[in-house]
Design a protein around this motif. Structure first.
Motif, PDB file in Angstrom:
ATOM      1  N   HIS A 244      47.855  20.244  25.057  1.00  0.00           N
ATOM      2  CA  HIS A 244      49.227  19.817  24.769  1.00  0.00           C
ATOM      3  C   HIS A 244      49.488  18.436  25.384  1.00  0.00           C
ATOM      4  O   HIS A 244      50.441  18.255  26.148  1.00  0.00           O
ATOM      5  CB  HIS A 244      50.235  20.824  25.322  1.00  0.00           C
ATOM      6  CG  HIS A 244      50.167  22.184  24.702  1.00  0.00           C
ATOM      7  ND1 HIS A 244      49.084  23.036  24.854  1.00  0.00           N
ATOM      8  CD2 HIS A 244      51.066  22.861  23.923  1.00  0.00           C
ATOM      9  CE1 HIS A 244      49.324  24.171  24.209  1.00  0.00           C
ATOM     10  NE2 HIS A 244      50.509  24.083  23.627  1.00  0.00           N
ATOM     11  N   PRO A 245      48.655  17.440  25.066  1.00  0.00           N
ATOM     12  CA  PRO A 245      48.782  16.149  25.754  1.00  0.00           C
ATOM     13  C   PRO A 245      50.126  15.469  25.545  1.00  0.00           C
ATOM     14  O   PRO A 245      50.622  14.797  26.455  1.00  0.00           O
ATOM     15  CB  PRO A 245      47.633  15.320  25.171  1.00  0.00           C
ATOM     16  CG  PRO A 245      47.318  15.956  23.857  1.00  0.00           C
ATOM     17  CD  PRO A 245      47.565  17.417  24.073  1.00  0.00           C
ATOM     18  N   ASP A 246      50.726  15.630  24.371  1.00  0.00           N
ATOM     19  CA  ASP A 246      52.007  14.965  24.115  1.00  0.00           C
ATOM     20  C   ASP A 246      53.106  15.483  25.031  1.00  0.00           C
ATOM     21  O   ASP A 246      54.053  14.755  25.341  1.00  0.00           O
ATOM     22  CB  ASP A 246      52.418  15.147  22.652  1.00  0.00           C
ATOM     23  CG  ASP A 246      51.503  14.401  21.696  1.00  0.00           C
ATOM     24  OD1 ASP A 246      50.781  13.498  22.156  1.00  0.00           O
ATOM     25  OD2 ASP A 246      51.492  14.729  20.490  1.00  0.00           O
ATOM     26  N   GLN A 247      52.985  16.745  25.449  1.00  0.00           N
ATOM     27  CA  GLN A 247      53.996  17.317  26.331  1.00  0.00           C
ATOM     28  C   GLN A 247      53.711  17.031  27.806  1.00  0.00           C
ATOM     29  O   GLN A 247      54.583  17.223  28.651  1.00  0.00           O
ATOM     30  CB  GLN A 247      54.091  18.829  26.097  1.00  0.00           C
ATOM     31  CG  GLN A 247      54.543  19.190  24.691  1.00  0.00           C
ATOM     32  CD  GLN A 247      54.581  20.687  24.465  1.00  0.00           C
ATOM     33  OE1 GLN A 247      55.216  21.422  25.213  1.00  0.00           O
ATOM     34  NE2 GLN A 247      53.906  21.152  23.431  1.00  0.00           N
ATOM     35  N   VAL A 248      52.500  16.587  28.087  1.00  0.00           N
ATOM     36  CA  VAL A 248      52.120  16.270  29.468  1.00  0.00           C
ATOM     37  C   VAL A 248      52.232  14.774  29.745  1.00  0.00           C
ATOM     38  O   VAL A 248      52.694  14.370  30.821  1.00  0.00           O
ATOM     39  CB  VAL A 248      50.686  16.770  29.755  1.00  0.00           C
ATOM     40  CG1 VAL A 248      50.196  16.280  31.116  1.00  0.00           C
ATOM     41  CG2 VAL A 248      50.631  18.286  29.680  1.00  0.00           C
ATOM     42  N   ASN A 249      51.832  13.953  28.785  1.00  0.00           N
ATOM     43  CA  ASN A 249      51.729  12.522  29.053  1.00  0.00           C
ATOM     44  C   ASN A 249      53.068  11.853  29.338  1.00  0.00           C
ATOM     45  O   ASN A 249      53.125  10.914  30.138  1.00  0.00           O
ATOM     46  CB  ASN A 249      51.038  11.818  27.887  1.00  0.00           C
ATOM     47  CG  ASN A 249      49.563  12.151  27.801  1.00  0.00           C
ATOM     48  OD1 ASN A 249      49.011  12.781  28.696  1.00  0.00           O
ATOM     49  ND2 ASN A 249      48.920  11.739  26.717  1.00  0.00           N
ATOM     50  N   GLY A 250      54.134  12.325  28.724  1.00  0.00           N
ATOM     51  CA  GLY A 250      55.447  11.733  28.986  1.00  0.00           C
ATOM     52  C   GLY A 250      55.881  11.910  30.423  1.00  0.00           C
ATOM     53  O   GLY A 250      56.163  10.916  31.126  1.00  0.00           O
ATOM     54  N   PRO A 251      55.970  13.151  30.910  1.00  0.00           N
ATOM     55  CA  PRO A 251      56.336  13.341  32.317  1.00  0.00           C
ATOM     56  C   PRO A 251      55.342  12.706  33.291  1.00  0.00           C
ATOM     57  O   PRO A 251      55.736  12.187  34.337  1.00  0.00           O
ATOM     58  CB  PRO A 251      56.341  14.872  32.471  1.00  0.00           C
ATOM     59  CG  PRO A 251      56.573  15.387  31.092  1.00  0.00           C
ATOM     60  CD  PRO A 251      55.899  14.422  30.170  1.00  0.00           C
ATOM     61  N   LEU A 252      54.050  12.733  32.932  1.00  0.00           N
ATOM     62  CA  LEU A 252      53.035  12.116  33.787  1.00  0.00           C
ATOM     63  C   LEU A 252      53.281  10.622  33.905  1.00  0.00           C
ATOM     64  O   LEU A 252      53.278  10.061  35.017  1.00  0.00           O
ATOM     65  CB  LEU A 252      51.644  12.384  33.217  1.00  0.00           C
ATOM     66  CG  LEU A 252      50.470  11.653  33.877  1.00  0.00           C
ATOM     67  CD1 LEU A 252      50.330  12.057  35.331  1.00  0.00           C
ATOM     68  CD2 LEU A 252      49.174  11.928  33.107  1.00  0.00           C
ATOM     69  N   SER A 253      53.486   9.950  32.782  1.00  0.00           N
ATOM     70  CA  SER A 253      53.726   8.503  32.792  1.00  0.00           C
ATOM     71  C   SER A 253      54.971   8.156  33.607  1.00  0.00           C
ATOM     72  O   SER A 253      54.971   7.218  34.410  1.00  0.00           O
ATOM     73  CB  SER A 253      53.864   7.979  31.368  1.00  0.00           C
ATOM     74  OG  SER A 253      52.703   8.205  30.625  1.00  0.00           O
ATOM     75  N   ALA A 254      56.048   8.925  33.394  1.00  0.00           N
ATOM     76  CA  ALA A 254      57.296   8.653  34.108  1.00  0.00           C
ATOM     77  C   ALA A 254      57.109   8.821  35.609  1.00  0.00           C
ATOM     78  O   ALA A 254      57.589   7.992  36.402  1.00  0.00           O
ATOM     79  CB  ALA A 254      58.385   9.584  33.597  1.00  0.00           C
ATOM     80  N   PHE A 255      56.392   9.860  36.005  1.00  0.00           N
ATOM     81  CA  PHE A 255      56.154  10.080  37.436  1.00  0.00           C
ATOM     82  C   PHE A 255      55.322   8.972  38.032  1.00  0.00           C
ATOM     83  O   PHE A 255      55.615   8.457  39.121  1.00  0.00           O
ATOM     84  CB  PHE A 255      55.465  11.436  37.622  1.00  0.00           C
ATOM     85  CG  PHE A 255      55.086  11.719  39.053  1.00  0.00           C
ATOM     86  CD1 PHE A 255      56.033  12.158  39.969  1.00  0.00           C
ATOM     87  CD2 PHE A 255      53.775  11.555  39.480  1.00  0.00           C
ATOM     88  CE1 PHE A 255      55.672  12.421  41.293  1.00  0.00           C
ATOM     89  CE2 PHE A 255      53.404  11.804  40.785  1.00  0.00           C
ATOM     90  CZ  PHE A 255      54.368  12.238  41.707  1.00  0.00           C
ATOM     91  N   LEU A 256      54.259   8.567  37.334  1.00  0.00           N
ATOM     92  CA  LEU A 256      53.405   7.511  37.858  1.00  0.00           C
ATOM     93  C   LEU A 256      54.150   6.196  37.984  1.00  0.00           C
ATOM     94  O   LEU A 256      53.950   5.449  38.945  1.00  0.00           O
ATOM     95  CB  LEU A 256      52.170   7.350  36.952  1.00  0.00           C
ATOM     96  CG  LEU A 256      51.172   8.506  36.944  1.00  0.00           C
ATOM     97  CD1 LEU A 256      50.059   8.252  35.935  1.00  0.00           C
ATOM     98  CD2 LEU A 256      50.588   8.747  38.327  1.00  0.00           C
ATOM     99  N   ARG A 257      54.992   5.889  37.020  1.00  0.00           N
ATOM    100  CA  ARG A 257      55.760   4.630  37.100  1.00  0.00           C
ATOM    101  C   ARG A 257      56.686   4.648  38.298  1.00  0.00           C
ATOM    102  O   ARG A 257      56.961   3.596  38.895  1.00  0.00           O
ATOM    103  CB  ARG A 257      56.546   4.433  35.810  1.00  0.00           C
ATOM    104  CG  ARG A 257      55.676   4.110  34.610  1.00  0.00           C
ATOM    105  CD  ARG A 257      56.481   3.858  33.355  1.00  0.00           C
ATOM    106  NE  ARG A 257      55.589   3.742  32.205  1.00  0.00           N
ATOM    107  CZ  ARG A 257      55.606   4.530  31.142  1.00  0.00           C
ATOM    108  NH1 ARG A 257      56.501   5.527  31.070  1.00  0.00           N
ATOM    109  NH2 ARG A 257      54.763   4.359  30.153  1.00  0.00           N
ATOM    110  N   HIS A 258      57.163   5.804  38.648  1.00  0.00           N
ATOM    111  CA  HIS A 258      58.116   5.908  39.743  1.00  0.00           C
ATOM    112  C   HIS A 258      57.441   5.948  41.112  1.00  0.00           C
ATOM    113  O   HIS A 258      57.979   5.453  42.105  1.00  0.00           O
ATOM    114  CB  HIS A 258      58.988   7.162  39.567  1.00  0.00           C
ATOM    115  CG  HIS A 258      60.062   7.307  40.584  1.00  0.00           C
ATOM    116  ND1 HIS A 258      59.951   8.138  41.691  1.00  0.00           N
ATOM    117  CD2 HIS A 258      61.276   6.721  40.690  1.00  0.00           C
ATOM    118  CE1 HIS A 258      61.048   8.062  42.412  1.00  0.00           C
ATOM    119  NE2 HIS A 258      61.869   7.223  41.838  1.00  0.00           N
TER     120      HIS A 258
END
Length: 260
Positions: A244-258
Motif C-alpha cells: 500500500h505504498p500510496d497510503q504510506v508515502n504521503g505520511p512518510l514524506s510529511a514526517f521526514l520533511r518535518h
C-alpha cells in the motif's frame, strides 16, 4: 553494486546521493533492499536515500553466522561511518525496526528520527516461536516452495507480488533462509527501554498484520516519548510500505520533511 566493509561483513548497499537529509531504510526478515523501491522513488532528490541488505539477506557477503539485532544495529552505524554520515533518520520494517530501535539506544546522538513500520519492541510469544521454528525447518529441509503458500500470504498479502519475492528466495541458499528466520526468533525484549528513545518517531502499521499485530504498534506509539502519530493502513497486512505504498508515502514524506 557497492559494498561496505563493516564488522567483518561486506554489506551491500545503494545510495541515491545528493545533499538532502540522509534516510536509511532497513528491510524486514526474508526481504532485501528492493522492498523500498516505492519509497526511494518517491523521496529521491529531496532526500539522500540509503538502502542495504542485512546479514543473511540479499547480496550482502557475511560470515554466515547467527547474530543479534544489536549486531545489526552496529552494522547500520558502521554503514553510516562508511558513508561519512554523522546523523540520519532511520526507517525500519519489522526486523529493520528491531535494529533501528537498538541503534537509537546504542548511539542516540546519531539518530535524528525514526519511522517504524509493522515492528515491535517485545520478544515473541511461544505460539509465534513454534510457528517460526516450523518455517525455519521448512526452509532448511524443503526450500522456499515448502513454506511459500502460507508464508507469502502472511508477509505480503498481495498475490500479484508473491512471484517476485518467491524468486528472490530461490536465489538464496536454503540454509541461509533458515538461519535468517532463526535470528528473528532470538529477538530480545527492549520494551522497558522505550522511554530512553526520545527522537521524533512515526509509527506505521497494517491494520490486519498477523505476524506483528496492531497492538504492538500501539505500544510503540504510547511508550516512545517522541512518537507523534500512529498511521494505521486499512486492509494492509505486514508489509504496507510494499503493498500500500500510496497510503504510506504521503505520511512518510510529511514526517521526514518535518523531522529529518
Amino acid at each position: 553494486m557497492p559494498f561496505a566493509s563493516v564488522n567483518g561483513q561486506q554489506l551491500c548497499f545503494e545510495d541515491t546521493g545528493g545533499d538532502g537529509p540522509v534516510v536509511v531504510f532497513s528491510h524486514g526478515n526474508l526481504m532485501n533492499r528492493q522492498m523500498w523501491v516505492p519509497q526511494v522513488e518517491a523521496l529521491r532528490g529531496e532526500f539522500r536515500c540509503v538502502v542495504w541488505d542485512e546479514r543473511l539477506h540479499g547480496r550482502t557477503k557475511d560470515d554466515g553466522a547467527l547474530y543479534t539485532y544489536w549486531d545489526s544495529a552496529d552494522d547500520l552505524l558502521g554503514l553510516l561511518d562508511h558513508l561519512g554520515v554523522e546523523r540520519a533518520t532511520l526507517v525500519g520494517h519489522s526486523q529493520g525496526g528491531f535494529l533501528s530501535l537498538r541503534a537509537a539506544l546504542r548511539a542516540p546522538d546519531r539518530i535524528k528520527a525514526l519511522v517504524l513500520i509493522d515492528t515491535a519492541a517485545v520478544a515473541w510469544p511461544q505460539e509465534a516461536l513454534t510457528q517460526m521454528s516450523g518455517v525455519s525447518e521448512g526452509f532448511r529441509t524443503g526450500g522456499p516452495d515448502a513454506v511459500a503458500p502460507a508464508l507469502l500470504g502472511m508477509l505480503l498479502g498481495e498475490p500479484e507480488i508473491h512471484h517476485d519475492w518467491l524468486r528472490t528466495w530461490h536465489e538464496q541458499p536454503q540454509e541461509r533462509l533458515a538461519d535468517a528466520v532463526a535470528v528473528l526468533m532470538g529477538v530480545d525484549d527492549i520494551s522497558a527501554r522505550l522511554g530512553e528513545i526520545t527522537q521524533p518517531a512515526l509509527i506505521v502499521h497494517g491494520q490486519v498484520d498477523q505476524p506483528v499485530p496492531l497492538p504492538l504498534g500501539q505500544m510503540l506509539r504510547d511508550r516512545l516519548p517522541g512518537a507523534s502519530e500512529l498511521i494505521v493502513v486499512p486492509g494492509a497486512g505486514h508489509t504496507p510500505s510494499l503493498t500500500h505504498p500510496d497510503q504510506v508515502n504521503g505520511p512518510l514524506s510529511a514526517f521526514l520533511r518535518h523531522s529529518a
